[in-house]
Design a protein around this motif. Sequence first.
Motif, PDB file in Angstrom:
ATOM      1  N   LEU A  53      31.635  57.291  59.341  1.00  0.00           N
ATOM      2  CA  LEU A  53      31.065  57.354  58.181  1.00  0.00           C
ATOM      3  C   LEU A  53      31.892  56.309  57.155  1.00  0.00           C
ATOM      4  O   LEU A  53      31.462  56.004  55.858  1.00  0.00           O
ATOM      5  CB  LEU A  53      31.227  58.827  57.389  1.00  0.00           C
ATOM      6  CG  LEU A  53      30.425  59.822  58.035  1.00  0.00           C
ATOM      7  CD1 LEU A  53      30.409  61.142  57.123  1.00  0.00           C
ATOM      8  CD2 LEU A  53      28.900  59.421  58.082  1.00  0.00           C
ATOM      9  N   ILE A 102      29.769  53.363  55.951  1.00  0.00           N
ATOM     10  CA  ILE A 102      29.102  53.629  54.956  1.00  0.00           C
ATOM     11  C   ILE A 102      29.950  53.565  53.448  1.00  0.00           C
ATOM     12  O   ILE A 102      29.674  53.177  52.459  1.00  0.00           O
ATOM     13  CB  ILE A 102      28.146  54.788  55.030  1.00  0.00           C
ATOM     14  CG1 ILE A 102      27.267  54.667  56.207  1.00  0.00           C
ATOM     15  CG2 ILE A 102      27.420  55.321  53.771  1.00  0.00           C
ATOM     16  CD1 ILE A 102      26.740  55.963  56.559  1.00  0.00           C
ATOM     17  N   VAL A 124      20.939  56.882  52.315  1.00  0.00           N
ATOM     18  CA  VAL A 124      21.469  57.324  53.748  1.00  0.00           C
ATOM     19  C   VAL A 124      20.454  58.282  54.133  1.00  0.00           C
ATOM     20  O   VAL A 124      20.272  59.341  53.509  1.00  0.00           O
ATOM     21  CB  VAL A 124      22.722  57.623  53.805  1.00  0.00           C
ATOM     22  CG1 VAL A 124      23.075  58.083  55.205  1.00  0.00           C
ATOM     23  CG2 VAL A 124      23.943  56.409  53.170  1.00  0.00           C
ATOM     24  N   ASN A 126      19.806  60.917  57.029  1.00  0.00           N
ATOM     25  CA  ASN A 126      20.293  61.597  58.249  1.00  0.00           C
ATOM     26  C   ASN A 126      19.177  61.977  59.359  1.00  0.00           C
ATOM     27  O   ASN A 126      17.967  62.516  58.848  1.00  0.00           O
ATOM     28  CB  ASN A 126      21.261  62.741  57.729  1.00  0.00           C
ATOM     29  CG  ASN A 126      22.504  62.360  57.020  1.00  0.00           C
ATOM     30  OD1 ASN A 126      22.341  61.945  56.131  1.00  0.00           O
ATOM     31  ND2 ASN A 126      23.354  62.706  57.832  1.00  0.00           N
ATOM     32  N   GLN A 132      28.488  65.480  54.560  1.00  0.00           N
ATOM     33  CA  GLN A 132      28.846  64.095  55.056  1.00  0.00           C
ATOM     34  C   GLN A 132      28.887  63.024  53.726  1.00  0.00           C
ATOM     35  O   GLN A 132      29.517  62.187  53.605  1.00  0.00           O
ATOM     36  CB  GLN A 132      27.980  63.333  56.160  1.00  0.00           C
ATOM     37  CG  GLN A 132      28.033  63.868  57.531  1.00  0.00           C
ATOM     38  CD  GLN A 132      27.271  63.017  58.671  1.00  0.00           C
ATOM     39  OE1 GLN A 132      26.544  62.459  58.165  1.00  0.00           O
ATOM     40  NE2 GLN A 132      27.340  63.617  59.727  1.00  0.00           N
ATOM     41  N   HIS A 165      31.251  59.991  52.451  1.00  0.00           N
ATOM     42  CA  HIS A 165      31.070  58.486  52.168  1.00  0.00           C
ATOM     43  C   HIS A 165      30.332  58.208  50.479  1.00  0.00           C
ATOM     44  O   HIS A 165      30.777  57.241  50.192  1.00  0.00           O
ATOM     45  CB  HIS A 165      29.933  57.914  53.062  1.00  0.00           C
ATOM     46  CG  HIS A 165      28.674  58.765  53.034  1.00  0.00           C
ATOM     47  ND1 HIS A 165      27.658  58.960  51.922  1.00  0.00           N
ATOM     48  CD2 HIS A 165      27.861  59.367  53.998  1.00  0.00           C
ATOM     49  CE1 HIS A 165      26.740  59.615  52.142  1.00  0.00           C
ATOM     50  NE2 HIS A 165      26.713  59.972  53.607  1.00  0.00           N
ATOM     51  N   TYR A 210      21.065  53.170  55.597  1.00  0.00           N
ATOM     52  CA  TYR A 210      21.672  53.350  56.807  1.00  0.00           C
ATOM     53  C   TYR A 210      21.006  54.528  57.219  1.00  0.00           C
ATOM     54  O   TYR A 210      20.582  55.499  56.570  1.00  0.00           O
ATOM     55  CB  TYR A 210      23.271  53.792  56.428  1.00  0.00           C
ATOM     56  CG  TYR A 210      24.085  52.565  55.967  1.00  0.00           C
ATOM     57  CD1 TYR A 210      24.513  51.805  57.078  1.00  0.00           C
ATOM     58  CD2 TYR A 210      24.361  52.320  54.807  1.00  0.00           C
ATOM     59  CE1 TYR A 210      25.490  50.674  56.475  1.00  0.00           C
ATOM     60  CE2 TYR A 210      25.258  51.207  54.290  1.00  0.00           C
ATOM     61  CZ  TYR A 210      25.584  50.425  55.208  1.00  0.00           C
ATOM     62  OH  TYR A 210      26.426  49.373  55.025  1.00  0.00           O
ATOM     63  N   VAL A 222      22.038  57.928  59.983  1.00  0.00           N
ATOM     64  CA  VAL A 222      22.964  58.401  60.434  1.00  0.00           C
ATOM     65  C   VAL A 222      22.399  59.482  61.471  1.00  0.00           C
ATOM     66  O   VAL A 222      21.967  60.514  60.984  1.00  0.00           O
ATOM     67  CB  VAL A 222      23.986  59.051  59.658  1.00  0.00           C
ATOM     68  CG1 VAL A 222      25.074  60.080  60.340  1.00  0.00           C
ATOM     69  CG2 VAL A 222      24.462  58.354  58.540  1.00  0.00           C
ATOM     70  N   TYR A 239      27.832  51.882  64.617  1.00  0.00           N
ATOM     71  CA  TYR A 239      28.988  52.795  65.046  1.00  0.00           C
ATOM     72  C   TYR A 239      28.438  53.706  66.000  1.00  0.00           C
ATOM     73  O   TYR A 239      27.185  54.327  65.641  1.00  0.00           O
ATOM     74  CB  TYR A 239      29.683  53.262  63.862  1.00  0.00           C
ATOM     75  CG  TYR A 239      30.941  54.456  64.591  1.00  0.00           C
ATOM     76  CD1 TYR A 239      32.244  54.114  64.662  1.00  0.00           C
ATOM     77  CD2 TYR A 239      30.576  55.919  64.673  1.00  0.00           C
ATOM     78  CE1 TYR A 239      33.186  54.696  64.863  1.00  0.00           C
ATOM     79  CE2 TYR A 239      31.463  56.850  65.119  1.00  0.00           C
ATOM     80  CZ  TYR A 239      32.832  56.296  65.065  1.00  0.00           C
ATOM     81  OH  TYR A 239      33.753  57.134  65.756  1.00  0.00           O
ATOM     82  N   THR A 287      25.699  58.709  65.594  1.00  0.00           N
ATOM     83  CA  THR A 287      25.574  57.186  65.577  1.00  0.00           C
ATOM     84  C   THR A 287      25.179  56.697  64.186  1.00  0.00           C
ATOM     85  O   THR A 287      24.287  57.251  63.573  1.00  0.00           O
ATOM     86  CB  THR A 287      24.521  56.870  66.539  1.00  0.00           C
ATOM     87  OG1 THR A 287      24.806  57.325  68.041  1.00  0.00           O
ATOM     88  CG2 THR A 287      24.038  55.295  66.660  1.00  0.00           C
ATOM     89  N   VAL A 288      25.735  55.515  63.655  1.00  0.00           N
ATOM     90  CA  VAL A 288      25.242  54.844  62.523  1.00  0.00           C
ATOM     91  C   VAL A 288      24.384  53.660  62.597  1.00  0.00           C
ATOM     92  O   VAL A 288      25.036  52.774  63.584  1.00  0.00           O
ATOM     93  CB  VAL A 288      26.454  54.493  61.598  1.00  0.00           C
ATOM     94  CG1 VAL A 288      26.211  53.756  60.362  1.00  0.00           C
ATOM     95  CG2 VAL A 288      27.438  55.758  61.206  1.00  0.00           C
ATOM     96  N   LYS A 290      21.673  50.675  60.767  1.00  0.00           N
ATOM     97  CA  LYS A 290      21.500  49.878  59.785  1.00  0.00           C
ATOM     98  C   LYS A 290      20.039  49.291  59.513  1.00  0.00           C
ATOM     99  O   LYS A 290      19.418  49.131  60.543  1.00  0.00           O
ATOM    100  CB  LYS A 290      22.153  48.602  59.706  1.00  0.00           C
ATOM    101  CG  LYS A 290      22.104  47.720  58.267  1.00  0.00           C
ATOM    102  CD  LYS A 290      22.997  46.574  57.955  1.00  0.00           C
ATOM    103  CE  LYS A 290      22.972  46.018  56.641  1.00  0.00           C
ATOM    104  NZ  LYS A 290      23.791  44.795  56.666  1.00  0.00           N
TER     105      LYS A 290
END
Length: 583
Positions: free
Chosen positions: A441, A444, A454, A456, A469, A473, A513, A515, A572, A578-579, A581
Amino acid sequence: MLVRTNWKAALRPVVAFAFYTLAALILFQPWLVQFGSVLIGSPENNLQDFWNVWHAAHTGLGDFFHTDALRFPGGTSLLFHSFSYPHVAAVAGLAQWLGNDRETLIVLNNAALLASFPLAGLSAFYLVRRFVPHDWAALIGGFLFAFSPWHVAQLGHHAHVTHIEFVPLFVLAYLNAVDRKSTRWLIVAAVSGALAALSCWYYLFYGLYFVLFHTAYVRWHDKQRLAGWQIRAPLLTVAGMGLLVSPLIVPMLLSSGGVEHPGGTDAFVADVEAFVAFPPSHVFAAWSAPFWTRLQTWTSNNTFEGAAYLGLVNIAVMALLWRRRKTDRLANYVFWAMAVFAVLAMGDCIHAFGYDTLIPIPGIVPNHLPFFSQVRTPGRAMVIVYLFLSVGVAYGLALLAEKWRTKPWGKAALAGVVVLIVADFAPVHFDFTDARCPQGLAVIAADREAGFGVLNLPIETAGDVAMFQQTCHGKPVVVAAISRQIRPPLTDTLDRRNLAVQRAQLIAAHVKYLVVDERADWEPDRNPPKYALRRWAVRTFPALAKVKGIGLPPYKAPIPKSAYETRFPVLYRDGGLTVLKVQ
């Protein structure tokens, strides 16, 4: 003599509070050693509860009931959200002095949760002592209420349900107000009832139900004609509670017509077997594991909302009172109170041995009335069952003490019973949630651009995690576990089958993003066992397919996780998340 009596009265609450505080420190010692780095309980609504105190500590009163940080991009109302107002007020107030960084808020949040145990014990101690004027018996009764398996189970999941300390005070004050015709006690009842409601809105309804129960009991069992104070006291108490919480209740009533009702009145209930099944926190939990597995497999219930274990030793002590119920008013009153609220806790239909029998019971009536239906988790009515269980067991112990006082083995036997009662409610299995921020995180958090959100994934199960989360962030999140939905969020309009269409929607909404929770179940069961009875009914009587609550919900296959990871760049990845974009 007068001075000694006053000193004893003054020291009584100090000794009782110290007793329950020491019990909490001993029983919850496994949590205490990690107090600043974990949240109490397994990852669930406790993540949301931490967001609640984080929000309160960083937001002014003017923005408290609306936030643009959740349900991006439209934001959301928090009017119906599951705040425990005394809890968040205490944590936010202390944070002004001690700091509002995450680490401090974690400690304060955990401390406020655990404080509910000695506070609830002290409050119940005085209620029990009203009926059973023996300090030692009242101490045991207060322990049973404060450390009940139901309270321990809620501790790890719901802050608002955990704060039960005002409930015994309300019952005590109301009974004193009615019996003594005391305006002062009536004011205390209204204030404590309002504080209980502000801790958890369910307790507003349970307070109303208790007033109705007691009034009906006095009228029909005691054969008292209701007139004068017997009518004014309940009306004034309810009116006083309503007046004190009206600044919140009135806007809720005005908005309730557009509130989504998520259901649950026939799912989150007390199963018949749960009254004797060892809870997951018990030393003999393994013996009842098959029951809890059935409960979760065949219904939508779970181990904490279905917690109802009364204690085998307690049941044995209560058997002593059962024989006296026809001649002993207190015994009769205790059993009626427990029975009424146990029926409410069982929901719409009888659930037995992990299955839904579809046999309706009286609880179905309030559960489907306008506004009252928002009390969608009937199992929480167990708070009143445990309250009167504590009175009944304390009374039973006092009777045993009197019966055995001339026996040479009497004191030892009574001490043995007390030890067994305490041991039966002592938790030995504990769950923790790592409260540290996931390393991924940081990507972000470091983004200084404004106006993006973001998302999720998977959407269906990410609400609590997304809120937690966000405290790491600090960016707006699309998914959030808000208790009641007033207007449709972005997730209601996202295309769930075509990733190309969904990508265009995300870009248009400025979602930057994704997540991905790597540990979450991505695809739901196509044929969950809990719908077996429904499937049979629909096959046998096809017309039932269109009946609300009977027809099966359509299965919608989600977009595969691999499709997201193929389409969007990975910023990431580790074993937990896992992040990605969006571009």
